[in-house]
Design a protein around this motif. Structure first.
Motif, PDB file in Angstrom:
ATOM      1  N   ILE A   1      -5.501   2.962  -6.878  1.00 58.65           N
ATOM      2  CA  ILE A   1      -4.438   2.754  -6.150  1.00 58.65           C
ATOM      3  C   ILE A   1      -4.548   3.014  -4.528  1.00 58.65           C
ATOM      4  O   ILE A   1      -4.235   2.259  -3.864  1.00 58.65           O
ATOM      5  N   SER A   2      -5.260   3.995  -4.274  1.00 58.85           N
ATOM      6  CA  SER A   2      -5.376   4.587  -2.962  1.00 58.85           C
ATOM      7  C   SER A   2      -6.298   5.475  -2.844  1.00 58.85           C
ATOM      8  O   SER A   2      -7.040   5.841  -3.601  1.00 58.85           O
ATOM      9  N   TRP A   3      -6.746   5.588  -1.294  1.00 56.76           N
ATOM     10  CA  TRP A   3      -7.535   6.729  -0.860  1.00 56.76           C
ATOM     11  C   TRP A   3      -7.396   8.080  -1.526  1.00 56.76           C
ATOM     12  O   TRP A   3      -8.198   8.835  -1.767  1.00 56.76           O
ATOM     13  N   ILE A   4      -6.065   8.361  -1.655  1.00 58.52           N
ATOM     14  CA  ILE A   4      -5.558   9.857  -2.041  1.00 58.52           C
ATOM     15  C   ILE A   4      -5.938   9.870  -3.458  1.00 58.52           C
ATOM     16  O   ILE A   4      -5.924  10.938  -4.252  1.00 58.52           O
ATOM     17  N   ASP A   5      -6.260   8.843  -4.251  1.00 55.17           N
ATOM     18  CA  ASP A   5      -6.705   9.087  -5.890  1.00 55.17           C
ATOM     19  C   ASP A   5      -7.847   9.822  -5.865  1.00 55.17           C
ATOM     20  O   ASP A   5      -7.889  10.795  -6.936  1.00 55.17           O
TER      21      ASP A   5
ATOM     22  N   ASP B   1      -1.395  -2.105  -6.425  1.00 59.29           N
ATOM     23  CA  ASP B   1      -0.114  -1.427  -6.266  1.00 59.29           C
ATOM     24  C   ASP B   1       0.099  -0.300  -7.389  1.00 59.29           C
ATOM     25  O   ASP B   1       1.168   0.225  -7.369  1.00 59.29           O
ATOM     26  N   GLY B   2      -0.538  -0.494  -8.200  1.00 62.28           N
ATOM     27  CA  GLY B   2      -0.653   0.550  -9.451  1.00 62.28           C
ATOM     28  C   GLY B   2       0.339   0.017 -10.491  1.00 62.28           C
ATOM     29  O   GLY B   2       0.173   0.681 -11.663  1.00 62.28           O
ATOM     30  N   ARG B   3       0.956  -1.178 -10.347  1.00 60.47           N
ATOM     31  CA  ARG B   3       1.878  -1.710 -11.587  1.00 60.47           C
ATOM     32  C   ARG B   3       1.257  -2.150 -12.586  1.00 60.47           C
ATOM     33  O   ARG B   3       1.399  -1.969 -13.806  1.00 60.47           O
ATOM     34  N   GLU B   4       0.061  -3.005 -12.476  1.00 59.45           N
ATOM     35  CA  GLU B   4      -0.731  -3.505 -13.143  1.00 59.45           C
ATOM     36  C   GLU B   4      -2.160  -3.437 -12.999  1.00 59.45           C
ATOM     37  O   GLU B   4      -2.485  -3.058 -11.911  1.00 59.45           O
ATOM     38  N   LEU B   5      -3.161  -3.490 -14.069  1.00 59.43           N
ATOM     39  CA  LEU B   5      -4.512  -3.511 -13.964  1.00 59.43           C
ATOM     40  C   LEU B   5      -5.255  -4.751 -13.547  1.00 59.43           C
ATOM     41  O   LEU B   5      -4.775  -5.657 -14.236  1.00 59.43           O
TER      42      LEU B   5
ATOM     43  N   SER C   1      -0.021   3.492  -2.248  1.00 57.09           N
ATOM     44  CA  SER C   1      -0.929   2.197  -2.299  1.00 57.09           C
ATOM     45  C   SER C   1      -1.459   1.855  -1.044  1.00 57.09           C
ATOM     46  O   SER C   1      -0.891   1.778  -0.061  1.00 57.09           O
ATOM     47  N   TYR C   2      -2.891   1.469  -1.058  1.00 53.59           N
ATOM     48  CA  TYR C   2      -3.592   1.382   0.007  1.00 53.59           C
ATOM     49  C   TYR C   2      -4.153  -0.137  -0.108  1.00 53.59           C
ATOM     50  O   TYR C   2      -5.407  -0.437  -0.759  1.00 53.59           O
ATOM     51  N   ILE C   3      -3.475  -1.234  -0.045  1.00 55.22           N
ATOM     52  CA  ILE C   3      -3.874  -2.479  -0.299  1.00 55.22           C
ATOM     53  C   ILE C   3      -3.788  -3.616   0.923  1.00 55.22           C
ATOM     54  O   ILE C   3      -3.431  -3.494   1.867  1.00 55.22           O
ATOM     55  N   ASP C   4      -4.387  -4.698   0.582  1.00 54.23           N
ATOM     56  CA  ASP C   4      -4.287  -5.864   1.537  1.00 54.23           C
ATOM     57  C   ASP C   4      -4.867  -5.511   2.853  1.00 54.23           C
ATOM     58  O   ASP C   4      -5.977  -4.899   3.099  1.00 54.23           O
ATOM     59  N   GLU C   5      -4.210  -5.803   3.933  1.00 52.92           N
ATOM     60  CA  GLU C   5      -4.800  -5.436   5.156  1.00 52.92           C
ATOM     61  C   GLU C   5      -4.273  -4.429   5.911  1.00 52.92           C
ATOM     62  O   GLU C   5      -4.522  -4.045   7.202  1.00 52.92           O
ATOM     63  N   MET C   6      -3.754  -3.409   5.037  1.00 57.45           N
ATOM     64  CA  MET C   6      -2.980  -2.083   5.621  1.00 57.45           C
ATOM     65  C   MET C   6      -4.241  -1.310   6.009  1.00 57.45           C
ATOM     66  O   MET C   6      -5.160  -1.081   5.473  1.00 57.45           O
ATOM     67  N   SER C   7      -3.892  -0.533   7.501  1.00 58.62           N
ATOM     68  CA  SER C   7      -4.820   0.508   7.936  1.00 58.62           C
ATOM     69  C   SER C   7      -4.863   1.760   7.291  1.00 58.62           C
ATOM     70  O   SER C   7      -3.713   2.053   6.625  1.00 58.62           O
ATOM     71  N   LEU C   8      -5.763   2.520   7.348  1.00 53.07           N
ATOM     72  CA  LEU C   8      -5.482   3.967   6.671  1.00 53.07           C
ATOM     73  C   LEU C   8      -4.492   4.650   7.260  1.00 53.07           C
ATOM     74  O   LEU C   8      -3.734   5.267   6.727  1.00 53.07           O
ATOM     75  N   GLY C   9      -4.141   4.432   8.863  1.00 53.11           N
ATOM     76  CA  GLY C   9      -3.178   5.195   9.473  1.00 53.11           C
ATOM     77  C   GLY C   9      -1.628   4.443   8.825  1.00 53.11           C
ATOM     78  O   GLY C   9      -0.731   5.432   8.571  1.00 53.11           O
TER      79      GLY C   9
END
Length: 279
Positions: A72-76, A147-151, A188-196
């Motif tokens: 889902i995310s870098w924090i995983d 986004d974690g809702r589905e695999l 969630s860290y998806i699409d074109e979202m930056s790390l910030g």
């Protein structure tokens, strides 16, 4: 607490992690490194406004296992390290990230150049060696974040390491919950979202609970596609168990409605014998 101050505290903690790795890791045992990593990761989650809850931890394998998780995310990575520190397989770009990339490299992350097919053999050989040596390796077989809702469908390639090493596969499921008991997509860290941008969204969504469901291990012996399919089924089952009851009921109702809609004749369909057009 203001968002800027919380971000500063996280940066300071990352720098502290660099100091610990640079000054202490060479002087302690492998087990002590794991304990330092786990304590640091737990503190990172706390500073990020997140607590950790682990389910079915009695199924955990601590040596020579390929851990596979939804992503889902870098924090995983910090969630899994707060549960059970492990080596990770990560995209090569992470190595260039400031602070985080250096830490990942020092903690034994295996970096994969996804655009190079020739790199796959090297990775498989390296992962197999780690597993035979008794190390725990974690991979994200979806190949990207959601986004974690589905695999997403699991890629079977990385499961070859467990097959070659004759080591078990341990599926784990990560699920983020908001303060109201509902599934949260804030991490969630998806699409074109930056790390910030991802960090800001996560911090604004707190407090959060990170759930880790440890699924029963898959015994060695199956071929990689079968392992990938079984791991996906296990994680989907864990995800369903972690969802709120209300969400499960709504999803079941939605599935029932979809099935009902599928049964309604469309233009050009042959009417049913007992339908309104039957004579």
């Amino acid at each position: 607490m203001k968002l800027a101050l919380r971000k500063i505290r996280l940066v300071v903690h990352l720098l502290y992690g660099m100091w610990v790795v640079a000054t202490r890791f060479a002087r302690v045992t492998a087990q002590q490194r794991l304990e330092l990593n786990r304590a640091w990761s737990l503190r990172f989650l706390q500073l990020a406004g997140m607590r950790l809850v682990v389910h079915n931890d009695g199924a955990r394998i601590d040596e020579g296992a390929l851990v596979v998780s939804n992503h889902i995310s870098w924090i995983d990575i910090y969630v899994i390290n707060a549960w059970r520190p492990t080596r990770f397989v990560s995209k090569a770009e992470v190595r260039k990230w400031p602070v985080v990339g250096w830490l990942a490299e020092q903690l034994g992350t295996v970096f994969l150049q996804r655009e190079k097919r020739s790199d796959a053999k090297r990775i498989m050989h390296e992962l197999s060696e780690h597993l035979v040596a008794g190390h725990v390796i974690c991979v994200f077989p979806e190949g990207t974040t959601t986004d974690g809702r589905e695999l997403l469908p699991f890629h079977a390639n990385l499961f070859q390491a467990a097959v070659s090493a004759s080591r078990p596969v341990q599926p784990v499921c990560i699920y983020y919950e908001d303060a109201h008991g509902n599934q949260s997509t804030a991490p969630s860290y998806i699409d074109e979202m930056s790390l910030g941008e991802s960090l800001d969204t996560l911090l604004r969504g707190t407090p959060l609970t990170a759930h880790v469901y440890v699924c029963d291990a898959l015994a060695p012996g199956a071929e990689r596609r079968a392992l990938a399919a079984d791991a996906q089924v296990a994680i989907e089952g864990a995800l369903d168990r972690l969802r709120p009851v209300g969400a499960r009921v709504r999803q079941a109702a939605a599935r029932g409605q979809a099935e009902q809609d599928a049964e309604v004749p469309h233009a050009g369909d042959t009417p049913a014998a007992n339908g309104p057009l039957a004579q």
